[in-house]
Design a protein around this motif. Structure first.
Motif, short mmCIF file in Angstrom:
data_model
loop_
_atom_site.label_atom_id
_atom_site.label_comp_id
_atom_site.label_asym_id
_atom_site.label_seq_id
_atom_site.Cartn_x
_atom_site.Cartn_y
_atom_site.Cartn_z
N LYS A 1 3.45 5.62 2.89
CA LYS A 1 4.38 6.68 3.27
C LYS A 1 5.77 6.34 2.76
O LYS A 1 6.29 5.25 3.02
N ASP A 2 6.36 7.27 2.03
CA ASP A 2 7.73 7.12 1.55
C ASP A 2 8.59 8.22 2.16
O ASP A 2 8.17 9.39 2.22
N THR A 3 9.77 7.86 2.61
CA THR A 3 10.72 8.85 3.13
C THR A 3 11.76 9.10 2.06
O THR A 3 12.49 8.19 1.67
N GLU B 1 15.83 17.22 -1.26
CA GLU B 1 16.05 17.71 -2.62
C GLU B 1 15.10 17.04 -3.60
O GLU B 1 14.57 17.68 -4.51
N GLU B 2 14.87 15.75 -3.40
CA GLU B 2 13.94 15.02 -4.26
C GLU B 2 12.51 15.51 -4.05
O GLU B 2 11.73 15.62 -5.00
N ASN C 1 8.78 13.03 4.62
CA ASN C 1 7.80 11.95 4.48
C ASN C 1 6.73 12.37 3.48
O ASN C 1 6.07 13.39 3.66
N VAL C 2 6.57 11.60 2.43
CA VAL C 2 5.57 11.87 1.40
C VAL C 2 4.52 10.76 1.46
O VAL C 2 4.85 9.57 1.50
N ASP D 1 1.28 13.59 -1.75
CA ASP D 1 1.14 14.87 -1.07
C ASP D 1 1.98 14.83 0.20
O ASP D 1 2.43 13.77 0.64
N TYR D 2 2.19 16.00 0.78
CA TYR D 2 2.92 16.09 2.05
C TYR D 2 1.97 16.57 3.13
O TYR D 2 1.18 17.50 2.90
N TYR D 3 2.06 15.98 4.32
CA TYR D 3 1.25 16.42 5.45
C TYR D 3 2.11 16.44 6.71
O TYR D 3 2.93 15.57 6.95
#
Length: 555
Positions: free
Chosen positions: A143-145, A149-150, A176-177, A185-187
């Motif tokens: 998980k990356d925060t 905008e990014e 959170n990606v 992906d995003y969830y």
């Protein structure tokens, strides 16, 4: 510099852990106390956390498995991520196939793949094999925060335009990606720690796509048989098609419409669509002179009362004379009502209804006799009788509403030729994005929180607290009979959550942090961050939504 040590209390036992110790490490130490794998942590009974989080203060930890509501949702969410990743691996990332997770079917999700892809047995075999390979490799779900905008730029680059549009309206500065290997992906919600947890699933070809079948909450280690409800599926499929036609498939699309178009016209189109459907049901009924009993059933907060009123108007348009009857008036006297295992009166079960008297009265009415119908006094718990008898004329029909109306035992003495059964539910067709569903149960819970606060003075905490019991009653007494219906009606409106937002947010903010209901309130508040709100002045007075927000012409 020495690390700090904190006391972590688990199951009443306090233990010392160094600052930075992952919850996953602690979970492994206590796994032997749990029947199923631990997937999430609840901190201080109020804050859900993934197992990758670390100790940073004294706290109490409660571990959750896939047999718990939030753990179960994390498992299913992570399984969707695994499936989408596997599809892209099989198809090839350069083809940018679009996977859409639509709605629940059986114990899984109905999914389609758009693009230059043929969804057939061989395709599913390859996706299944890839999913199992990824699970066997126990790949960590990272998980990356990142800045919002990014995230917008990232998902535009990935061709995930639903997510791009969603984040263009996001208030929060961070997103959170999640990542499995190189696939991002995003969830909405939390994930299990790695792909090794995701071993129980099956894929089934169905209609134009496939179903990702997963375990039930009651047994997270077994995949149940695939048993689709065909009538319900067709209603859901048509609802998705309608959303696509209106260009309102996702929350981002709805937000764009709210900010750029005249919402009065958008709302009126949705309302007209429902009115047409109600009119079609009424016309079908009017074409069969044998029908005298119109039986309406559905789960909590489906809008049964307003639907019955609107159906009655359409029946009158077709030359019929409808008379409403509430099955609740046939409750047994309170002292005769069955009790549940906790010793409380069980008003949900079929045995709480005087079925014999109900059938006698309906049979007598069918013969043309005059019948004094009961009226149940909910304050005294006793049955009384109307002062005037009811008698059916040639064009008279009874519109009977109750949770057991689709159960054949409820009308066992009445001929099927005289009955028309309608199942109504708020089947949410709007999704957050192509991979993140909005469960219909969430839509109905939000409706109920708003209505209960307005009509009963019930707090959001109280409504959330009893929701589990309500859902249990639906699973036992309503859903098993939904396929008995002659017609199904989806009462969900594409725009409704944007209206309900202004009503429910203050109620959810009132849920105290030290209560068991806080985690659910916080989850729903986060959910509403996705929506641009609209005022209730655009909602017509005859709308089903008025049953919950008030100001309706029927109530």
């Amino acid at each position: 510099m020495d690390k700090k040590t904190y006391t972590v209390t688990i199951a009443g036992e306090g233990k010392s852990y160094e600052e930075g110790t992952a919850y996953l490490t602690i979970a492994e130490e206590f796994q032997h106390l749990y029947r199923y794998p631990i997937v999430l942590a609840l901190v201080n009974q109020s804050r859900l956390q993934e197992l990758g989080k670390t100790v940073d203060s004294d706290c109490e930890l409660t571990f959750l498995t896939a047999a718990d509501k939030y753990g179960y949702e994390a498992y299913r969410r992570s399984m969707c991520f695994l499936m989408v990743k596997a599809v892209h691996d099989v198809v090839g990332h350069e083809k940018a196939a679009k996977v859409r997770v639509h709605f629940s079917v059986s114990k899984g999700y109905y999914c389609t793949v758009e693009g230059d892809v043929t969804v057939d047995a061989e395709f599913l075999r390859r996706v299944d094999a890839r999913m199992r390979e990824l699970a066997a490799n126990r790949i960590r779900i990272e998980k990356d925060t990142i800045r919002t905008e990014e995230a917008v730029e990232k998902f535009e680059k990935h061709g995930m335009y639903d997510k791009k549009r969603l984040f263009e309206y996001r208030r929060s500065s961070w997103v959170n990606v999640y990542r499995i290997n190189e696939f991002e992906d995003y969830y909405y919600g939390y994930m299990v720690p790695d792909t090794g947890y995701l071993t129980h699933f099956a894929l089934f070809l169905y209609e134009d796509g496939f179903v990702l079948q997963m375990p039930a909450l009651e047994n997270p280690l077994a995949v149940p048989p695939f048993e689709p409800c065909q009538k319900l599926f067709q209603v859901l499929k048509e609802s998705v098609k309608w959303g696509d036609i209106q260009d309102i498939e996702t929350v981002g699309a709805l937000n764009e419409m709210i900010t750029t178009q005249d919402m009065r016209e958008v709302v009126l189109v949705q309302e007209a669509h429902q009115e047409r459907q109600i009119g079609e049901i009424a016309k079908k009924i009017s074409e069969n002179p044998d029908i005298k009993f119109i039986l309406v059933a559905g789960p909590s907060s489906s809008g049964k009362t307003t639907f019955s009123h609107r159906l009655s108007i359409q029946l009158r348009v077709n030359g019929m004379k409808p008379h409403p009857i509430a099955v609740d008036n046939y409750f047994l006297n309170r002292e005769d009502t069955p009790k549940d295992e906790e010793g409380n009166y069980n008003f949900e079960c079929l045995e709480a209804i005087d079925i014999r008297q109900f059938n006698r009265d309906m049979t007598a009415l069918l013969r043309g006799e005059k019948v004094y119908l009961p009226v149940y006094n909910f304050k005294t718990g006793q049955r009384m009788w109307e002062s005037k008898p009811k008698q059916l004329g040639e064009n008279d029909v009874l519109v009977i509403e109750g949770i057991h109306c689709l159960n054949p035992k409820m009308t066992e003495m009445l001929s099927d030729k005289n009955k028309f059964k309608i199942y109504i539910s708020a089947l949410t067709q709007l999704n957050i994005d192509e991979h993140n569903r909005i469960p219909s149960t969430d839509g109905r819970l939000i409706r109920r929180i708003v209505r209960d606060a307005r009509t009963r003075g019930t707090s959001a905490s109280q409504t959330i607290a009893m929701w589990k019991s309500v859902r249990r009653g639906e699973e036992e007494y309503i859903f098993p009979f939904q396929e008995e219906a002659d017609a199904m009606f989806n009462s969900s409106l594409l725009y409704e959550i944007a209206v309900l937002k202004q009503y429910v947010e203050p109620l959810l903010f009132g849920v105290e942090k030290n209560t068991p209901e806080y985690a659910e309130a916080k989850r729903l508040l986060k959910f509403f961050d996705y929506f641009v709100g609209i005022g209730s002045d655009v909602v017509p007075t005859n709308s089903l939504l008025r049953e919950f927000i008030g100001g309706g012409c029927f109530l």
